[in-house]
Write an enzyme that holds these catalytic residues in place. Structure first.
Site, PDB file in Angstrom:
ATOM      1  N   GLU A 170      -1.188   2.678 -15.475  1.00 16.28           N
ATOM      2  CA  GLU A 170       0.098   2.084 -15.098  1.00 16.28           C
ATOM      3  C   GLU A 170      -0.105   1.567 -13.693  1.00 16.28           C
ATOM      4  O   GLU A 170      -0.461   2.307 -12.781  1.00 16.28           O
ATOM      5  CB  GLU A 170       1.211   3.128 -15.174  1.00 16.28           C
ATOM      6  N   CYS A 204       7.001   1.869  -8.285  1.00 15.01           N
ATOM      7  CA  CYS A 204       6.471   0.720  -9.033  1.00 15.01           C
ATOM      8  C   CYS A 204       7.570   0.055  -9.849  1.00 15.01           C
ATOM      9  O   CYS A 204       7.421  -1.088 -10.274  1.00 15.01           O
ATOM     10  CB  CYS A 204       5.306   1.148  -9.924  1.00 15.01           C
ATOM     11  N   GLY A 211      -1.793   3.320 -10.115  1.00 13.46           N
ATOM     12  CA  GLY A 211      -2.141   2.748  -8.819  1.00 13.46           C
ATOM     13  C   GLY A 211      -2.070   1.243  -8.875  1.00 13.46           C
ATOM     14  O   GLY A 211      -1.340   0.668  -9.690  1.00 13.46           O
ATOM     15  N   SER A 212      -2.865   0.587  -8.037  1.00 15.23           N
ATOM     16  CA  SER A 212      -2.773  -0.866  -7.921  1.00 15.23           C
ATOM     17  C   SER A 212      -3.489  -1.569  -9.070  1.00 15.23           C
ATOM     18  O   SER A 212      -4.454  -1.050  -9.656  1.00 15.23           O
ATOM     19  CB  SER A 212      -3.355  -1.337  -6.594  1.00 15.23           C
ATOM     20  N   THR A 213      -3.026  -2.769  -9.364  1.00 17.31           N
ATOM     21  CA  THR A 213      -3.630  -3.574 -10.423  1.00 17.31           C
ATOM     22  C   THR A 213      -5.078  -3.925 -10.079  1.00 17.31           C
ATOM     23  O   THR A 213      -5.957  -3.874 -10.947  1.00 17.31           O
ATOM     24  CB  THR A 213      -2.808  -4.860 -10.638  1.00 17.31           C
ATOM     25  N   GLY A 214      -5.330  -4.256  -8.812  1.00 12.98           N
ATOM     26  CA  GLY A 214      -6.682  -4.622  -8.411  1.00 12.98           C
ATOM     27  C   GLY A 214      -7.679  -3.504  -8.622  1.00 12.98           C
ATOM     28  O   GLY A 214      -8.793  -3.726  -9.131  1.00 12.98           O
ATOM     29  N   VAL A 215      -7.304  -2.284  -8.245  1.00 13.32           N
ATOM     30  CA  VAL A 215      -8.192  -1.136  -8.432  1.00 13.32           C
ATOM     31  C   VAL A 215      -8.437  -0.890  -9.917  1.00 13.32           C
ATOM     32  O   VAL A 215      -9.569  -0.631 -10.346  1.00 13.32           O
ATOM     33  CB  VAL A 215      -7.608   0.123  -7.758  1.00 13.32           C
ATOM     34  N   LYS A 254      -8.327  13.248  -8.901  1.00 18.21           N
ATOM     35  CA  LYS A 254      -8.358  12.700  -7.539  1.00 18.21           C
ATOM     36  C   LYS A 254      -6.957  12.213  -7.204  1.00 18.21           C
ATOM     37  O   LYS A 254      -6.469  11.237  -7.764  1.00 18.21           O
ATOM     38  CB  LYS A 254      -9.350  11.535  -7.444  1.00 18.21           C
TER      39      LYS A 254
END
Length: 543
Positions: free
Chosen positions: A293, A327, A265-269, A212
């Site tokens: 990462e 990043c 991607g993001s830390t939250g996801v 994805k």
């Protein structure tokens, strides 16, 4: 069946072309850019080797020219993720059984195709779809992805050579199996090379993959997928879907054969993924591999002995190349009071000298940020800084969305070292500077280490070797990639394995042998040549 031991020596890094005036690569790239813009692309998903189209077509617009339509991609839904999982599992047995030399050569052929025939197309789709200038596209969508493919073949061949010792009367061996199930690869918009590496590194190890990509990277991702198919990748080994994250997660994380996730991607996801996987552990065949990462709040620490020219150059490049959408981008800098005036002067002059616009004009150093959501988020930070008594804007700060998502590179001085733009990831062309007393170097190192939850990249700039040594020790856990007298960006495959810890991810080091171990499951096989026929050991006998 293997009839020999095949050699895949350490490759050299793919040379970065200059795109200098009148160079053949510049002429050809401009031709391809014009060709791509003259077409309206129809971009399907690729599931089981088949092109899959839907009634939900979504337009792709260059971030720097939102009035133009590059084409349309066919967005999928839950049923398409299920189809991708089924196609992957159907391909698994034959793919895992394929000889290593034939598996490896698919990826080596893809690398050669990108380095030659498709180089301007990988760069062109990245430039137009992600608003990268020619140099940033070249180091990403040509050189880095070629390096990932070639170096990973070499690294995996080295892993396969690693075997245990054998005692008398026996032979021991290790085989490195793919994981049992399928791997989910989730990739971001900002690096085409990451989009290529995350699915292929797992596939190279014999795994099958559901990929994805970010919707804002579909244009170049689909080009890469077409190249992999031309290189001979069997149907179903990698399946590319354009589906929202929650839907992909719902299908994959609830599937018995989910074997691992390769994520950037993001830390939250990523935190949500980890939590969901943990809750679903009783449902899985095996413990899934979780490799990620994530975010960064990357620093440049400057000592009073530093050269102001070196500092300014590292910050102008490290913070603003590709609009700070890395990043690893320099996002916070700690400047000693004795250098503050000189560094400020050079930063302001540098920002004013930047030319901003479309990447089709090769004289533009700065291009657009990726989309409206990102534009609005970055603008909010800048607007708040303009109003705050805790901040002062040194340079930049203009945002313009008339023709594209343009944010002028912005330098903010934070009067409080814990001001919001010193702490939170912005992911745009915003650098925040804190001026510290020149005599408080060690104390400021401690402040730096405790300001952000992230630990991805960072650098120390100093001519005093003792200061370099102290920073290297004190900031040991503050960055997974640490640079001395350089910007904190630009990791090269095989040279600077990339990844960080803390809230920046699992530090599994893309671009090194370490990452590939995560996609393998070792089996030890012991064969005894003359097996015993009596259970009794000699110690049991009495004289």
């Amino acid at each position: 069946m293997s009839f020999g031991t095949f050699s895949y020596p350490m490759p050299v890094n793919e040379p970065v072309l200059s795109y200098a005036p009148d160079s053949p690569e510049k002429k050809r790239l401009k031709e391809v850019l014009a060709e791509l813009k003259s077409q309206t692309a129809d971009i399907p998903m690729y599931i089981g080797g088949q092109e899959v189209r839907t009634s939900n077509k979504r337009a792709i617009h260059p971030p720097h020219e939102t009035a133009h339509t590059l084409g349309y991609f066919h967005a999928g839904e839950e049923k398409h993720v299920k189809m991708a999982v089924e196609a992957a599992l159907a391909a698994k047995e034959k793919w895992a059984a394929m000889s290593w030399e034939n598996r490896a050569n698919i990826f080596l052929k893809a690398a050669d195709l990108i380095a030659t025939k498709y180089r301007p197309y990988m760069n062109g789709t990245t430039m137009l779809g992600q608003s990268k200038n020619a140099f940033q596209a070249e180091i990403d969508s040509a050189c880095e992805i070629v390096d990932f493919l070639r170096f990973n073949v070499h690294f995996l061949s080295e892993i396969y050579k690693q075997q245990p010792i054998s005692g008398p009367g026996m032979h021991n061996r290790l085989e490195y199996r793919p994981l049992e199930g399928f791997v989910l690869a989730v990739t971001p918009f900002n690096f085409t090379a990451i989009g290529g590496n995350l699915p292929t590194s797992a596939a190279m190890c014999g795994n099958v993959v559901v990929w994805k990509c970010a919707n804002t990277q579909v244009y170049s991702a689909s080009m890469f997928m077409r190249i992999m198919m031309e290189a001979g990748l069997p149907d179903g080994v990698i399946n590319l879907v354009y589906v929202d994250g929650p839907t992909v997660g719902k299908v994959c994380f609830n599937h018995r054969d989910f074997a691992g996730v390769h994520f950037t991607g993001s830390t939250g996801v990523f935190n949500n993924m980890w939590e969901t996987i943990g809750k679903n552990m009783p449902n899985y065949r095996s413990y899934p591999r979780i490799v990620g990462e994530t975010g960064g709040k990357d620093f440049v620490m400057v000592h009073k002995s530093a050269d102001p020219d070196v500092v300014a150059t590292a910050l102008l490049r490290g913070a603003f190349e590709y609009q700070g959408q890395k990043c690893s981008a320099a996002s916070r800098a700690y400047i000693p009071s004795n250098l503050a005036a000189a560094v400020k002067k050079k930063l302001v002059a540098g920002v004013k000298s930047f030319k901003m616009g479309s990447p089709e004009d090769f004289t533009n150093f700065i291009n657009a940020v990726i989309d409206e959501k990102s534009f609005n988020n970055i603008k909010r930070y800048i607007d708040n800084a303009r109003k705050s008594p805790q901040a002062e804007i040194w340079a930049g700060g203009t945002c313009d969305s008339k023709k594209g998502w343009f944010v002028e590179p912005t330098v903010i001085q934070a009067k409080d070292p814990r001001y919001v733009t010193m702490c939170e990831e912005i992911f745009g062309p915003v650098l925040t500077v804190y001026v510290y007393p020149a005599g408080s170097f060690e104390k400021t190192l401690e402040l730096l280490d405790n300001t952000s939850p992230y630990a991805l990249t960072g650098s120390i700039i100093a001519q005093d070797r003792a200061a370099v040594e102290l920073a290297t020790q004190k900031l040991r856990n503050a960055a997974g990639n640490f640079y001395i007298n350089d910007k904190p960006t630009g990791a090269v495959v095989g040279q600077q394995p990339f990844g960080g810890a803390r809230a920046s991810g699992t530090n599994d080091k893309a671009g090194s042998i370490l990452n590939l171990y995560r996609w393998l499951s070792a089996r030890t096989i012991k064969e005894t040549f003359n097996p015993p026929v009596d259970y009794r050991y000699p110690f049991l006998a009495e004289e």
